[in-house]
Structures are given as C-alpha cells and as structure tokens.
Design a protein around this motif. Structure first.
Motif, mmCIF file in Angstrom:
data_model
loop_
_atom_site.group_PDB
_atom_site.id
_atom_site.type_symbol
_atom_site.label_atom_id
_atom_site.label_comp_id
_atom_site.label_asym_id
_atom_site.label_seq_id
_atom_site.Cartn_x
_atom_site.Cartn_y
_atom_site.Cartn_z
ATOM 1 N N PHE A 242 -81.509 -80.626 15.410
ATOM 2 C CA PHE A 242 -81.172 -82.013 15.054
ATOM 3 C C PHE A 242 -81.301 -82.924 16.253
ATOM 4 O O PHE A 242 -80.942 -82.545 17.364
ATOM 5 C CB PHE A 242 -79.727 -82.082 14.534
ATOM 6 C CG PHE A 242 -79.562 -81.397 13.221
ATOM 7 C CD1 PHE A 242 -79.825 -82.065 12.039
ATOM 8 C CD2 PHE A 242 -79.179 -80.061 13.171
ATOM 9 C CE1 PHE A 242 -79.687 -81.423 10.827
ATOM 10 C CE2 PHE A 242 -79.047 -79.412 11.962
ATOM 11 C CZ PHE A 242 -79.305 -80.094 10.788
ATOM 12 N N TYR A 258 -79.988 -82.027 0.528
ATOM 13 C CA TYR A 258 -78.951 -81.312 1.289
ATOM 14 C C TYR A 258 -77.780 -80.965 0.402
ATOM 15 O O TYR A 258 -76.927 -80.182 0.770
ATOM 16 C CB TYR A 258 -78.344 -82.170 2.414
ATOM 17 C CG TYR A 258 -79.277 -82.958 3.263
ATOM 18 C CD1 TYR A 258 -80.534 -82.472 3.608
ATOM 19 C CD2 TYR A 258 -78.891 -84.195 3.770
ATOM 20 C CE1 TYR A 258 -81.376 -83.217 4.413
ATOM 21 C CE2 TYR A 258 -79.723 -84.932 4.578
ATOM 22 C CZ TYR A 258 -80.973 -84.444 4.883
ATOM 23 O OH TYR A 258 -81.784 -85.187 5.675
ATOM 24 N N CYS A 267 -84.554 -77.517 0.338
ATOM 25 C CA CYS A 267 -84.191 -77.792 1.725
ATOM 26 C C CYS A 267 -84.273 -76.506 2.550
ATOM 27 O O CYS A 267 -84.799 -76.495 3.663
ATOM 28 C CB CYS A 267 -82.781 -78.370 1.768
ATOM 29 S SG CYS A 267 -82.371 -79.086 3.336
ATOM 30 N N TRP A 287 -84.914 -82.456 12.822
ATOM 31 C CA TRP A 287 -84.305 -83.283 11.789
ATOM 32 C C TRP A 287 -83.495 -84.351 12.494
ATOM 33 O O TRP A 287 -83.186 -84.204 13.680
ATOM 34 C CB TRP A 287 -83.361 -82.454 10.915
ATOM 35 C CG TRP A 287 -83.991 -81.301 10.197
ATOM 36 C CD1 TRP A 287 -84.529 -80.190 10.764
ATOM 37 C CD2 TRP A 287 -84.130 -81.129 8.790
ATOM 38 N NE1 TRP A 287 -84.999 -79.332 9.800
ATOM 39 C CE2 TRP A 287 -84.755 -79.878 8.570
ATOM 40 C CE3 TRP A 287 -83.780 -81.891 7.682
ATOM 41 C CZ2 TRP A 287 -85.036 -79.398 7.299
ATOM 42 C CZ3 TRP A 287 -84.051 -81.409 6.406
ATOM 43 C CH2 TRP A 287 -84.693 -80.180 6.217
ATOM 44 N N SER A 292 -81.408 -89.766 8.173
ATOM 45 C CA SER A 292 -81.272 -88.546 7.377
ATOM 46 C C SER A 292 -81.486 -88.810 5.899
ATOM 47 O O SER A 292 -81.021 -88.073 5.061
ATOM 48 C CB SER A 292 -79.888 -87.934 7.621
ATOM 49 O OG SER A 292 -78.880 -88.922 7.468
#
Lengths: 542, 343
Positions: A242, A258, A267, A287, A292
């Motif tokens: 992330f 998610y 995902c 990510w 997001s």
C-alpha cells in the motif's frame, strides 16, 4: 427483497400507455421504485446546496424560494456548456426507436421510462423557457411550464435511469439519454434534490477515498483477511503493498470489491495476479488507501463532483511516482477514466506512456491518459504466454459473460475479457445477440440505484439481463455469470436470486486466479470460494 | 387515443384553404406567389444558419462517443473501425453510413414479452425502410424540381428525371394510360412513406403516446404538398411552361405572376413555403443536427489523445495531506507508510 414474486412482477408489466396524455398524467411516487432522500450530513460534507432533511413522499420538498430561477439559470448555463445537451433538446423527432430499448421500460411498462419521454420531461420545459416557438405554441408545440409537479417528475424519473446508453445505440441521431439524465441530475442537485445512495458514497469517497468510507487501517485489515484466505487455498503467502512510493504501477479498483462477496474473490484474484507477477517478473504494483476507489459516484451527481473525486487518481500517481496506472474491473469507472479523466484532471505528463514491462507491449490506446484496463493487461500477458494457467480448475463453472454498459458503449472493451475467459475456462457460452456487446443490458442498479428501498425497480430493470441469463442457463446449463464491473457484482446476486437462482456471479480475475499456477503453491483442491474443484476431490481424499 | 393529430390536420386544411381562396378569389396572387415564397426562403436560410451556429457555439467539453463495437486496443484484437472509430477516416465513414444509410435505425429491434415470461428481440426493419424511402424520394423530388429553377436544365437533373420515370415505363405504363410521358416513382413513394409514418404514429400505442401535435404537423404538410403536386401533374395538367417562367422570375428577382396557373398551384407553393419557414424552428432541424451530434461524430481515442474542455475550472479537492492529517495515527498503527511522522 420486494414483496412481489417474479410472476407477479411479470404480470404487472403493461406496455399499453394510460388513456391520459403524459403531460396530464400526474406524478405518483411509488414505494419500491424511488430511493431515499440524501442524508443532510453527506450533502453538507461536500458542500452541495440546500442541505436539509426532506422526504420525497411528503408534499413539501423544502426547496429554496427561488428554485425556478436557479433551475432556469442552471439550464441556460448547461445549454452553453454542452453541445450534446443543446442538440439533444432540439433534434429528437420522436420516432420511437428508443422506446423499447430501455430495461426500465421493458421491466415496468411505465411509458415515462421510454428514453424519449424521459428526455421530453426536460424538453417540454426547454421549449417553454428557451424557444420562441414553444412560447408561442405552448402545449401544441410540446411546451409546459416548470411546476412543482414537473420538478417532482424529473426527480422521480431521472433516478430511474442508470445512464447505460443502450437507447443511444439505436437512436438515428445518437441522442444519448444518459447525457440528458446527467444534466437533469445536475439541475436537481442545484436545489438539493439528491438521493442518499449517491450522496453518501460521494461524501465517503471524498473523505476516505472510497465509497464505503473504509479508513486506511481498516482497509489494510480487510486485505489481511484476503491474505489468510489465499494462503488457505493456495498455500502461498502473498503481500499486497500500500501507498508504496516508487512502485512501477498504481492499481485502482472499485472499492465494492474489498467489501462484499463475490467482489472480494475478484479482489483476491488481483492480489494473486500481482504476487505472481512480482515473483516471476519483479513487477512492483502498489495499492493506495487514498485513491482507493475506482468508481466515481460524482458522475451520478454533477460534472464538478465527478472531477473532484476523480482528481485523486492522478494526484496519488504523482505522489507515489509510479510509471502508469492500472485499473480494475468496473463499469462506469471506465467511462469516467476513458472519456473524462484526462480532460478534467490531465495532462498526466508526470507518468510514462504505459508499456507492459513483462511483454514489452506498448498500450498505444492509453498513451495520454496513462491508465490501462486490467482486461487489456491480462489479455496481453496471456497472449504472450506469460501466465501459467490450468483452465481445468474452472471446469465446475459454466460461464456466460455480461458486458457492462459503460465499457461496452463508452469505450468498446468487448473482446479483451472474452479472450481472457476463453483462456482460463473451458465452458463459455454467449448470451443471445441483441443482449450482448454494445446491445448489452444493464444490471438495473447502476448510476447510484443499487439501494435497498428501490428493490422492485431494480428487479424490474434487471429483467432483460436476467432473462438472457436464464436463456443460457436453460439451454447450456450455465451456472456462472461473469462480469467486469463491481456494481454488477454487487447487484447481480440479488437479481439472479430473484430471476435465475441457479446462477452465481463471478469477476474475471477470480477465474484468472483460480486457473493461475502460483509459484510454490500447494495442490489446490478448492477454488477461491472453498468450492471443490471438479476432478480434484478424489485426489484430495487419497 | 392521442387525438393531437386533429389540431395539425385542421391547421393544414386551413392553410390550404387560405392559399386557395386567397389566390383564386381574394386576388392575393402577388402575396401568395411572391411575398410568401421570398419570406419563407429568407426565414429558412437565416433560421437554418442561426440554428447551426447556435449549436456550434456550445462547447464540446468531453469526447463522449457512443461506441458500438470493439475498441482499438491490442494489435491482435480486431477493431471495429467504423462503429468505434479511432481515426478521422473512421468517423467520416461512421457519419456517412449514419447520414446516408441510417445505420443506427437499421439496427432497430423490437422487444416482446413472449408467453408472459420470455423476452424476445426481433429485427424491426420497417421504420428504417420507410424513413429511407421517405428521405430519398423527397430528395429526388427536390432534385427534379430544380428543373423549374435552373435554365438550362442541368444534365444530372434530366438524368434523375429519366430514371425516376424510367422505372415506371418498365412496370406500369402498359397497364395504366394517363397520357403523360411518365409517372414519377418518387412522388408516389414519398406519399406512401409519409402515410406510413403517419399511420405508425396512430396505431403503435407507444409511438402514439409520445407524439406531439408538432410531430403530425409536418407529416400533414408534406402529404398536402405531395397530393397537390401529384394532382397538378396528372390530373389538372398544369401549365408547366408558365410555372417555369414564374419560378425563373423568382430566381432572377424579377417575379411575375403567371396567368395560367390555378388555385392548386398556390396551395402547393404555400405549403412548401410554410414547410420551409417551419423548418428551422422545429424538429426538422435534425437534418442539420445529425452532423453535429457529439456521440457520433467524435473519435474514440480519449485515452490516446487528450481532449481539452474550454471551460474547465478548478474545483475544491480533498488533498492527500488533508487525508493523512486525519488518519495519520491509524495509518502508522496499521503499518502503512506516511509522509510525516507523528510529533
């Protein structure tokens, strides 16, 4: 779920218009069809006008005193700013070619769900307020004043359109009702007439980056669960990254994936694919918790709100210093990325023209926006034999494919997902022509209509899609509806349960992940959902 | 049943009577023969141009073509270059098929609920056929009428006339004796197509429901024009030489009222004038609008080439810094990288 049984809903469809003309048929807001009004908190957070608590069923909508003036001014502005709008107000000949193309008309029989009439709701006021002929001829010329009832009709019917553009394909002048709905909703937003299933996701996206309001630590926590599940199925420990500066690629997907099954499996599919590519080829994908959300609920509000939410994609790519962006499976996200993003928030000159570091393929079609669709990316990998796949692992699935409206009609992404499907599974059946590719049918829940309170509308609107699925289910035993859109994955399970309960819903990259032979994986006996793989159960027992 | 067509029918009948009585009995031949046609021509030309300029003055902020086929993507995936054009040539072809062949209308399907539970989609071609027949026969009729406005008559006009009538010699002439050299197919087809389009609006419930009086009006006008034209040509055998003299007078701005033409001619001319004047203010402008329709006339290459919005403006944003400020503590706890550490 709606109280109506499928048979009752079918029996309710009456295609014969009422005896009274449409201008004389009063608005009747029905339960099960409309969405709840927006929560004032959400509207306030993003600073949209006329924040208040209101209820569409009440007589008083608590409008600002000069609402007619605001709308008139807003209308005029949009006529100047959008040639589409101006032309589409003028050139419709009401030939009726679009009438039976709308899934909401097909499923409800409500004549105001004919795209032409949905547009006439605005046009009638346009003629009255902006054309000399309309002013002189009045009703003879199809003009009417903007009264409170007309306004309520706007609100009711512009939130019965999923902006899927199917009608536009058949219109001899390319009149796009989605564009008209977009303008209609913009106007409504000027006086605070929103629905909560749009307004709250907008506020969430603005604050936390995704429509569900998942905060960064919680997002990380969700991924930890995916990692555990993947390890259980494959024996491989994956490590999604992330907010990593200097990664090669930033990956952005709709946050619906998610959150709820079956999107979560898709995902997991992305996570596994990226792990594979890192192990085998050293590709570094990150990510983002800030950007997001791929889906853009601003698109269902106004152009301005769309731009505000979309800005995060480029901002994050710039901050992280990635080479280019890869986008996940989503419907309207791709319409926004493809047709709006570069114009609104570009130029993206801080990134490189997208090249797959693994195959060397230049994605020429994305060289300015610098954002590649994952179906294009994966199809290219498969074409160059860069993925080890065991397609037999999807043998328990008989798959049909749903083209989601926006990529199909606002981009033309049709063959890439089909190529991928054909390479990861053995049983693929197309739905009948007239219901696929550019003529695909909407899930009935797009454009912010995926709420609970309007379930009757959703089941009616999804009827044409479900009916085509039912056809291939009966003919070929299809048990899986594949799609490349998170709203589809959220909306279809309910739709299928209602119309074709034997069919389940799957994302493209869930199937890819099922077939993908991960480096160092243990013998797989189940798919990502824990369902036993066909022909592998015996081996597992031994 | 939507009875709006009565308004339009009555309006057209009144217009016809006005012209007939006015020119025949009222001695208003100059008004109906010279003033009105000039006025109508001016309204048409000025109105048409103003309308086009009005549309053109509105921005095209986003490139939003409706795509009907495979995009240009990977080299081994076959692109649909016409329905999903990525080049100007593709757009030109797309527009050509749209404008000359009514391609989108050709796609038309009809949806029915079969056995109460099965939806079926069948190809529905009749609207396309009628629309094509209508527009092309109208075009031929207009081209043929150039005979009255050009001296000498150009070869192409003669050729069109020859083929328009030629077909009739092959099929109809041996059966019907009307005494004129040829029946013009275009006139008959035009009338038949207009009648079909009208009946469609009457008998298809949905189309009936959406039809406005303004939709019937031009249909009746054109019916009136076609009928009066056919009537003059085959039945009253109007003085063609006289009319040519009259129209050439109009063209050369030395208008002279012909002696030997009757009231039917004034009906014809008046209805044409009304149609011309009505054109720029009505849906008939689809003739011009189709060229400017952004969902059809734009290239689908928005990810490859940047399109600029002339009124793009800055909007309030929620920046990463603001985001991190709000969630920094939680991010650090979850092991996510941050720009600024906690103080």
């Amino acid at each position: 779920m709606t109280d109506l049984k499928p048979d009752e809903l079918l029996a309710k469809i009456d295609r014969n218009p009422p005896a009274s003309g449409w201008m004389d048929t009063p608005i009747n807001i029905k339960k099960g069809i409309y969405c709840y009004a927006s929560n004032p908190k959400s509207v306030e957070y993003v600073g949209l006008p006329n924040v208040r608590k209101w209820n569409p069923l009440e007589e008083d909508w608590k409008l600002p005193e000069n609402w007619q003036e605001i709308l008139h001014k807003g209308f005029r502005e949009r006529l100047e700013r959008f040639r589409t709008f101006k032309i589409f107000m003028d050139i419709c000949v009401r030939c009726g070619a679009c009438a039976d193309k709308c899934h909401f008309f097909i499923g409800t029989g409500d004549p105001k769900n004919m795209p032409v009439l949905r547009a006439e709701l605005l046009r009638s006021v346009y003629r009255n307020d902006f054309t000399t002929f309309g002013k002189i001829l009045g009703k003879f010329g199809g003009a009417r004043k903007l009264t409170l009832d007309v306004l309520k009709e706007w609100w009711y019917y512009f939130f019965q359109c999923t902006e899927c553009r199917r009608c536009s394909v058949f219109c001899p002048y390319g009149i796009d009702t989605a564009e008209i709905t977009i303008m209609g909703r913009e106007l409504l937003n000027l006086i605070g007439l929103n629905i909560d299933w749009v307004a709250t996701p907008v506020a969430n996206c603005y604050r936390t980056g995704n429509h569900l309001g998942i905060q960064p630590h919680a997002l990380k926590g969700m991924f930890d669960f995916f990692v555990e599940d993947i390890e259980e199925v494959t024996g491989v420990l994956v490590e999604p990254q992330f907010n990593k500066k200097g990664a090669d690629i930033l990956f952005i997907t709709p946050s619906g994936d998610y959150f709820a099954d079956p999107g979560t499996y898709t995902c997991m599919g992305y996570i596994m694919l990226f792990h594979y590519l890192k192990e085998k080829y050293g590709l570094d994908v990150t990510w983002s918790t800030y950007a997001s959300e791929g889906g853009n609920f601003g698109f269902f509000t106004s152009h301005e709100t769309m731009k505000r939410l979309n800005s995060k994609m480029y901002a994050e790519a710039r901050r992280l210093g990635v080479k280019w962006i890869l986008g996940g499976e989503c419907g309207h996200m791709w319409r926004v990325v493809h047709q709006y993003m570069d114009t609104m928030n570009g130029p993206a000159d801080f990134m490189e023209e997208p090249v797959s570091p693994i195959t060397g393929t230049k994605f020429e079609n994305a060289k300015s926006t610098k954002m590649v669709h994952i179906a294009e990316f994966t199809a290219d990998l498969i074409k160059h034999n860069k993925l080890e796949l065991d397609k037999n692992r999807n043998d328990h699935l008989k798959v049909t494919f749903h083209d989601s409206c926006n990529p199909a009609r606002g981009m033309g992404l049709l063959d890439e997902p089909r190529y991928v499907i054909n390479n990861v599974c053995n049983n693929f059946y197309e739905m009948p022509p007239g219901t696929i590719r550019e003529q695909t049918f909407c899930c009935g829940s797009g454009a912010g209509l995926n709420a609970g309170e309007n379930i009757e509308l959703r089941m009616a609107g999804g009827l044409p899609r479900a009916n085509a699925v039912k056809h291939v289910h009966e003919k070929h035993g299809v048990n899986m509806l594949a799609c490349i859109c998170a709203i589809d994955r959220a909306a279809f399970p309910a739709l299928m349960e209602y119309w074709v309960p034997e069919v389940d819903v799957i994302g493209l990259h869930e199937m890819v992940a099922n077939a993908l032979i991960m480096p160092g994986e243990s013998k797989r006996t189940t798919d990502l959902r824990g369902e036993p793989l066909l022909g592998m159960e015996d081996e597992a027992d031994e | 049943m939507n009875g709006k067509y009565w308004f339009s029918l009555i309006a057209v009948v009144i217009l016809m009577l006005l012209a007939y009585v006015g020119a025949e009995a009222g001695g208003l031949a100059i008004f109906f023969g010279i003033v009105i046609p000039y006025l109508a021509a001016i309204i048409f030309i000025v109105g048409f141009i103003r309308r086009i300029l009005g549309w053109a003055s509105s921005a095209v902020p986003f490139r939003i073509p409706t795509t009907c086929g495979q995009q240009k993507s990977l080299p081994w995936i076959k692109q649909n270059k016409i329905d999903n054009p990525s080049s100007t040539l593709g757009v030109i072809l797309r527009m050509f098929f749209e404008i000359c062949c009514f391609r989108s209308l050709f796609r038309n399907t009809k949806n029915e609920l079969y056995n109460g539970s099965k939806l079926t989609y069948s190809w529905e071609i009749w609207l396309w056929v009628a629309a094509l027949a209508f527009h092309y026969s109208f075009l031929v009729v207009i081209m043929r009428h150039l005979r009255f406005f050009l001296d000498p008559v150009p070869g192409c006009v003669k050729l069109i006339e020859f083929f328009d009538g030629f077909l009739r010699l092959e099929f109809v002439d041996t059966f019907i004796q009307i005494g004129l050299p040829a029946i013009m197919i275009s006139g008959i087809v035009l009338l038949a197509a207009v009648v079909f389009l009208f009946l469609r609006r009457i008998f298809i419930p949905q189309v009936n429901y959406i039809s406005l009086a303004a939709d019937y009006f031009p249909l009746f006008l054109i019916m009136g024009i076609a009928c009066s034209g056919i009537f003059m040509r085959y039945f009253t055998k109007v003085d063609v030489i006289g009319i040519k003299g009259f129209t050439m007078g109009l063209v050369k701005f030395h208008p002279v009222i012909p002696e030997s033409v009757g009231g039917v001619f004034y009906i014809h001319l008046f209805l044409v004038s009304i149609l011309l004047a009505y054109f720029p203010f009505s849906k008939l402008m689809h003739a011009g609008g189709i060229f400017l329709s952004p969902t059809r006339n734009l290239v689908n290459n928005t990810r490859a080439v940047r399109h600029v919005n002339p009124w793009n403006y800055d909007v309030p944003l929620h920046t990463y810094e603001e985001y991190e400020d709000e969630f920094r503590e939680k991010m650090i706890e979850a092991g996510l990288p941050v720009e600024k550490e906690l103080k």
